[in-house]
Design an enzyme around this catalytic site. Structure first.
Site, short mmCIF file in Angstrom:
data_model
loop_
_atom_site.label_atom_id
_atom_site.label_comp_id
_atom_site.label_asym_id
_atom_site.label_seq_id
_atom_site.Cartn_x
_atom_site.Cartn_y
_atom_site.Cartn_z
N HIS A 18 29.02 38.44 -11.00
CA HIS A 18 29.38 37.56 -12.50
C HIS A 18 29.62 38.60 -13.48
O HIS A 18 29.22 39.70 -13.34
CB HIS A 18 27.84 37.01 -12.25
CG HIS A 18 28.14 35.88 -13.69
ND1 HIS A 18 28.12 36.21 -15.03
CD2 HIS A 18 28.16 34.45 -13.59
CE1 HIS A 18 28.10 35.11 -15.71
NE2 HIS A 18 28.08 34.15 -14.82
N ASP A 32 20.47 40.99 -9.52
CA ASP A 32 20.65 39.72 -10.20
C ASP A 32 20.34 38.58 -9.57
O ASP A 32 21.00 38.08 -8.60
CB ASP A 32 22.05 39.53 -10.90
CG ASP A 32 22.75 38.51 -11.48
OD1 ASP A 32 21.97 37.34 -11.57
OD2 ASP A 32 23.86 38.25 -11.76
N LYS A 72 18.62 27.96 -14.90
CA LYS A 72 19.43 27.79 -13.48
C LYS A 72 18.06 27.28 -12.52
O LYS A 72 18.49 26.97 -11.33
CB LYS A 72 19.93 29.14 -12.99
CG LYS A 72 20.92 29.87 -13.88
CD LYS A 72 22.43 29.59 -13.43
CE LYS A 72 23.54 30.14 -14.10
NZ LYS A 72 24.03 31.41 -13.91
C1 LIG Z 1 24.63 32.26 -14.56
C2 LIG Z 1 24.93 33.46 -13.90
C3 LIG Z 1 24.51 34.72 -14.69
C4 LIG Z 1 24.23 34.81 -16.15
O1 LIG Z 1 23.18 33.92 -16.45
P1 LIG Z 1 23.37 33.47 -17.91
O2 LIG Z 1 22.00 32.13 -18.12
O3 LIG Z 1 24.66 32.85 -18.68
O4 LIG Z 1 22.78 34.64 -19.14
C5 LIG Z 1 24.38 36.07 -14.12
N1 LIG Z 1 24.74 36.33 -12.90
C6 LIG Z 1 24.81 35.09 -11.97
C7 LIG Z 1 25.09 35.23 -10.43
C8 LIG Z 1 24.76 33.64 -12.54
O5 LIG Z 1 25.08 32.60 -11.82
#
Ligand SMILES: *Cc1c(COP(=O)(O)O)cnc(C)c1O
Length: 403
Positions: free
Chosen positions: A121, A198, A224
């Site tokens: 990302h 991540d 998420k």
């Molecule tokens: C959504 C996401 C991010 C970033 O998250 P934020 O909530 O926008 O800070 C980073 N990596 C992955 C894989 C994501 O799906």
């Protein structure tokens, strides 16, 4: 009390109609909807204990501090952290990775190397590019094959004594590829590199144990995993966090300030300058407890059924192209020959189906495949097989009209 899936009665927004049709929300990799226990936690925090934390002697300040620190314990335990002090609240995954990249920059010299992957990302790319600009370090990228699987032999070629940091996603938000992070960590450790994970897309789908993974830092966003936006966490190994410099300066992160100089607070407070998102942290803990109550095994099995069904719906379409390996998790990315992704997304919206079209914050990955974007359907614990069937039927209708 057991919660059985799809638990739709706990998600008020799912009762909404879109264009006179029931909402079919398949944009969960962008953000998830919030269940009542999370909404209740936010509301009851403001109704019964709102106060600033850590400094007050009064009853509300004590209650808010206790709830915030209890939330830290809940989230830390969910990740398998040794103790809660290793858990830093952030504003999200982006903030967590920026924190990691900035403080780890203190260990980087010109010619040092940072390894990421093709499937990252943007928020696991740009902070490292900025670290390279600051320090003269060099960014290296693990390539992937045609099915969106990382090439570990190429990774071995990249690793060397100059590798100081490896930062990789666990599950790709664009293709749903699950990377072998434990193996990636193991190989990085033979070169003593610091490994950052991540976990933004792992947190709603997989059980996480940072000790089993062997990584040094791990970041995710609350939104998420059924919690509000504006809250997330970064876990880091105690010895590492204690040895690194602070991130932002301000209140709470200090022990003592004078104009001659400042001494910094202990972890985790050293990394939490200013008034944090207190309500967000409490709601995040409520979301984690909700997920624990449902059970990650039950969530995974439910979502696997959905994703297999969605694949079947789409595979019946002439000219379909699915991206990512067949054991994808959480997200299904596709293109249909002769149909523009944006047009399909717009048609699906008219049918009440929310999907995402575009590059999914992964432009380098799209470039690797020579495309500008895909259509992505992504799944959560509240989705149903009926919704998947509707999604399939609407997609087939759209293709007939648009092609
Ligand atoms: C959504 C996401 C991010 C970033 O998250 P934020 O909530 O926008 O800070 C980073 N990596 C992955 C894989 C994501 O799906």
């Amino acid at each position: 009390m057991n919660i059985s899936l799809p638990a739709r009665e706990l998600f008020p927004i799912l009762e909404h109609q879109i264009n006179g049709r029931p909402l079919i929300y398949l944009d969960n990799a962008a953000t998830t909807q919030k269940p009542l226990p999370v909404l209740d936690a936010s509301r009851s925090y403001y109704e019964s204990m709102n106060a600033n934390i850590h400094r007050g002697t009064h009853a509300l300040a004590r209650a808010a501090t206790e709830a915030y620190e209890a939330a830290r314990k809940t989230v830390a335990a969910h990740l398998g952290a040794a103790d809660a002090e290793e858990l830093i609240f952030t504003s999200g995954c982006t903030d967590g990775i920026n924190l990691a990249a900035q403080v780890l920059s203190s260990r980087l010299s010109p010619g040092d190397e940072i390894i990421i992957s093709t499937l990252e990302h943007h928020s696991n790319i740009v902070p490292w590019q900025m670290a390279c600009e600051r320090t003269g370090a060099i960014l290296r990228v693990i390539p992937c094959d045609e099915s969106g699987v990382l090439d570990l032999a190429a990774y071995d070629q990249l690793l060397n004594e100059r590798t100081k940091v490896v930062s990789v996603g666990w599950i790709s938000n664009a293709f749903g590829t699950r990377h072998p992070v434990k193996e990636i960590v193991r190989r990085a450790k033979s070169f003593d590199a610091v490994v950052v994970i991540d976990a933004a897309q792992a947190i709603p789908h997989l059980a996480i144990d940072v000790h089993d993974l062997g990584c040094d830092m791990l970041a995710f966003s609350g939104h998420k995993v059924y919690a509000p936006t504006g809250i997330g966490a970064l876990w880091g190994k105690r010895s590492l966090l204690e040895s690194l410099p602070p991130y932002r300066g301000g209140g709470e992160m200090i022990k003592e300030v004078s104009f001659a100089g400042t001494t910094y607070n202990d972890i985790p407070f050293k990394y939490e300058a200013g008034t944090p998102n207190i309500e967000g942290a409490i709601a995040l803990a409520a979301a984690i407890q909700f997920v624990q109550k449902v059970g990650l095994a039950a969530i995974q099995s439910h979502e696997t059924t959905l994703i297999r069904a969605a694949e079947k719906e789409l595979q019946a379409i002439d000219g379909i192209h699915l991206y990512g390996p067949s054991d994808r998790i959480g997200a299904l990315s596709f293109r249909i020959e002769g149909v523009h992704a944006y047009d399909l997304g717009t048609f699906l919206d008219q049918m009440g189906v929310a999907v995402r079209t575009g590059h999914h914050c992964c432009q380098p990955l799209m470039a690797r495949f020579g495309i500008t974007g895909t259509i992505r359907a992504s799944f959560a614990l509240y989705n149903t097989l009926e919704e998947i069937a509707q999604f399939g039927e609407s997609t087939r209708r759209a293709v007939k009209m648009l092609r």
